[in-house]
Design a protein around this motif. Structure first.
Motif, mmCIF file in Angstrom:
data_model
loop_
_atom_site.group_PDB
_atom_site.id
_atom_site.type_symbol
_atom_site.label_atom_id
_atom_site.label_comp_id
_atom_site.label_asym_id
_atom_site.label_seq_id
_atom_site.Cartn_x
_atom_site.Cartn_y
_atom_site.Cartn_z
ATOM 1 N N GLY A 183 0.808 -1.213 0.000
ATOM 2 C CA GLY A 183 0.000 0.000 0.000
ATOM 3 C C GLY A 183 0.839 1.260 0.000
ATOM 4 N N GLU A 184 1.941 1.227 0.741
ATOM 5 C CA GLU A 184 2.820 2.397 0.778
ATOM 6 C C GLU A 184 3.473 2.643 -0.577
ATOM 7 N N VAL A 185 3.929 1.560 -1.205
ATOM 8 C CA VAL A 185 4.556 1.696 -2.520
ATOM 9 C C VAL A 185 3.553 2.245 -3.533
ATOM 10 N N MET A 186 2.365 1.655 -3.540
ATOM 11 C CA MET A 186 1.337 2.109 -4.483
ATOM 12 C C MET A 186 0.953 3.560 -4.216
ATOM 13 N N GLY A 187 0.754 3.897 -2.946
ATOM 14 C CA GLY A 187 0.348 5.262 -2.610
ATOM 15 C C GLY A 187 1.324 6.315 -3.067
ATOM 16 N N LYS A 188 2.615 5.990 -3.004
ATOM 17 C CA LYS A 188 3.638 6.961 -3.389
ATOM 18 C C LYS A 188 3.813 7.054 -4.904
ATOM 19 N N MET A 189 3.291 6.069 -5.640
ATOM 20 C CA MET A 189 3.419 6.088 -7.101
ATOM 21 C C MET A 189 2.196 6.697 -7.782
ATOM 22 N N MET A 190 1.062 6.632 -7.116
ATOM 23 C CA MET A 190 -0.190 7.065 -7.750
ATOM 24 C C MET A 190 -0.241 8.585 -7.938
ATOM 25 N N PHE A 218 -3.121 -3.591 3.153
ATOM 26 C CA PHE A 218 -3.053 -2.678 2.009
ATOM 27 C C PHE A 218 -4.065 -1.549 2.164
ATOM 28 N N LEU A 219 -5.302 -1.915 2.517
ATOM 29 C CA LEU A 219 -6.361 -0.930 2.633
ATOM 30 C C LEU A 219 -6.062 0.087 3.732
ATOM 31 N N ASP A 220 -5.585 -0.401 4.871
ATOM 32 C CA ASP A 220 -5.283 0.512 5.983
ATOM 33 C C ASP A 220 -4.221 1.536 5.586
ATOM 34 N N LYS A 221 -3.257 1.105 4.779
ATOM 35 C CA LYS A 221 -2.189 2.023 4.383
ATOM 36 C C LYS A 221 -2.625 2.958 3.262
ATOM 37 N N ILE A 222 -3.310 2.415 2.266
ATOM 38 C CA ILE A 222 -3.654 3.247 1.103
ATOM 39 C C ILE A 222 -4.645 4.337 1.488
ATOM 40 N N ARG A 223 -5.426 4.096 2.536
ATOM 41 C CA ARG A 223 -6.383 5.110 2.985
ATOM 42 C C ARG A 223 -5.716 6.321 3.626
ATOM 43 N N THR A 224 -4.433 6.189 3.947
ATOM 44 C CA THR A 224 -3.714 7.338 4.508
ATOM 45 C C THR A 224 -3.313 8.322 3.416
ATOM 46 N N PHE A 225 -3.466 7.909 2.150
ATOM 47 C CA PHE A 225 -3.185 8.795 1.021
ATOM 48 C C PHE A 225 -4.520 9.401 0.567
ATOM 49 N N GLU A 229 -8.519 7.667 -4.926
ATOM 50 C CA GLU A 229 -9.869 7.114 -4.836
ATOM 51 C C GLU A 229 -9.800 5.594 -5.007
ATOM 52 N N VAL A 230 -10.188 4.874 -3.963
ATOM 53 C CA VAL A 230 -10.182 3.407 -4.028
ATOM 54 C C VAL A 230 -11.540 2.942 -4.537
ATOM 55 N N LEU A 231 -11.543 2.275 -5.683
ATOM 56 C CA LEU A 231 -12.778 1.783 -6.291
ATOM 57 C C LEU A 231 -13.267 0.530 -5.568
ATOM 58 N N PRO A 232 -14.542 0.165 -5.718
ATOM 59 C CA PRO A 232 -15.043 -1.082 -5.121
ATOM 60 C C PRO A 232 -14.191 -2.270 -5.568
ATOM 61 N N VAL A 233 -13.906 -3.160 -4.648
ATOM 62 C CA VAL A 233 -13.036 -4.304 -4.935
ATOM 63 C C VAL A 233 -13.656 -5.235 -5.970
ATOM 64 N N ALA A 234 -12.850 -5.661 -6.928
ATOM 65 C CA ALA A 234 -13.269 -6.708 -7.864
ATOM 66 C C ALA A 234 -12.870 -8.033 -7.232
ATOM 67 N N SER A 235 -13.832 -8.693 -6.591
ATOM 68 C CA SER A 235 -13.528 -9.879 -5.790
ATOM 69 C C SER A 235 -14.061 -11.158 -6.414
ATOM 70 N N ASP A 236 -13.800 -12.271 -5.740
ATOM 71 C CA ASP A 236 -14.261 -13.604 -6.176
ATOM 72 C C ASP A 236 -13.778 -13.951 -7.577
ATOM 73 N N LEU A 237 -12.586 -13.507 -7.927
ATOM 74 C CA LEU A 237 -12.058 -13.795 -9.257
ATOM 75 C C LEU A 237 -11.392 -15.167 -9.283
#
Length: 350
Positions: A183-190, A218-225, A229-237
């Motif tokens: 999450g930290e890596v993604m947050g700093k790149m977005m 991941f969610l706990d960290k990315i929410r600090t950025f 905008e975090v889209l609804p999860v695409a789950s059950d794949l």
């Protein structure tokens, strides 16, 4: 049938070359009188059978065997898992095979977790009392772990922790921190105002604890950025077609800037992005395996969080060997592996 990893004992080498164990022991320790012809014969045999003199020559000389059962699984969702364990075993045998270490490696399909219970009992019936277990189904195997503890067996859990189990140690990663690091890596790149899509595999008995914990970290960290905008999860794949169809629809999302993969099919996600020339998207995943190396190299994948499963396997085997051979106590704790971030510029080192 389990794979058996062991080295020839001194008695077996003796029988192969028709030279007494005492004479071989003299050559190993450079003691006593041995003819040059016999010495050469022994040295040639030791080299042929890959014996390296070491501080535990006494174990070979006394035909001691220190036996471990390693029980893991093969999964179509993480094909690299069992092969990584296999490489870890091969490495530990190169270092400790001449010390008398023998490893019985049992591997079964992840969708047949009951086989692991059978493998445990087969190894026990063979006289093995030291186990390394990577569980395919943490719930199903719990009763077997209790049974092993009742029978004074030593057990190390590999890769998958089972809270409140009576095992001697756990070796793996802190899955929550692994998710936070991603999450930290993604947050700093977005980019500012970018939209982020999380892809999540269908839950199963083998992945439910791992996926949920990684996702929460991941969610706990990315929410600090606040700028993402975090889209609804695409789950059950599950399955190639479903993942591809879902991803193609997601790629039509306006403002989509990043994807975090928890499908265990990172190579498939990368393949779609490369084919669609979506170099603009930031793609982050967890775990490194051969099928994704080219996608990291060309920056289709921007970063992966890496855990060294080979090193984890090696450590588990070493701790058990030292416990059996030297009586060294295994600390009842969690042995967490360090987490690395792998990108194109440092890929060559992993």
């Amino acid at each position: 049938m389990p794979k058996n990893y062991s080295r020839l004992t001194l008695e077996e080498i003796s029988a192969e070359i028709n030279v007494s164990r005492t004479t071989i022991y003299k050559v190993i320790n450079n003691k006593g009188v041995v003819s040059e012809k016999t010495r050469e014969k022994v040295l040639t045999a030791l080299e042929k059978y890959n014996y390296v003199p070491n501080n535990n020559a006494r174990n070979l000389a006394m035909n001691k065997k220190y036996r471990i059962a390693l029980i893991d699984f093969e999964s179509p969702d993480a094909t690299y898992f069992s092969s990584s364990v296999e490489r870890g075993i091969q490495q530990v045998m190169r270092d400790y095979g001449d010390h008398g270490l023998t490893i019985q490696h049992y591997t079964s399909p992840v969708h047949h977790p009951a086989q692991q219970n059978k493998d445990i009992h087969e190894a026990y019936d063979r006289g093995i009392r030291h186990f390394i277990i990577a569980s395919a189904d943490c719930t199903m195997i719990q009763s077997e772990l209790d049974w092993l503890a009742e029978n004074d067996c030593t057990v190390i859990l590999l890769s998958k922790d089972i809270p409140d189990s009576p095992c001697d140690a756990f070796i793996g990663i802190d899955e929550y921190k692994g998710g936070k690091l991603a999450g930290e890596v993604m947050g700093k790149m977005m980019p500012v105002g970018g939209k982020l899509q999380i892809l999540m595999a269908k839950e199963s008995s083998s992945n439910i604890m791992t996926i949920k914990t990684r996702y929460q970290g991941f969610l706990d960290k990315i929410r600090t950025f606040s700028n993402i905008e975090v889209l609804p999860v695409a789950s059950d794949l599950s399955g190639k077609e479903q993942i591809q169809e879902t991803l193609l629809k997601i790629l039509e999302t306006p403002g989509l800037s990043g994807i975090f993969d928890l499908t265990y099919q990172l190579e498939l996600v990368s393949q779609v992005l490369r084919a669609r020339h979506r170099e603009d998207l930031k793609l982050v995943g967890i775990d490194l395996f051969p099928e994704i190396r080219s996608y990291i190299a060309d920056n289709t994948i921007d970063a992966v969080v890496f855990q060294n499963l080979e090193a984890q396997t090696y450590l588990a085997c070493r701790l058990l060997f030292e416990n059996i051979c030297y009586g060294k106590t295994i600390k009842k704790e969690k042995y967490y592996s360090k987490l690395d971030i792998i990108m194109s510029e440092n890929l060559e080192y992993f």
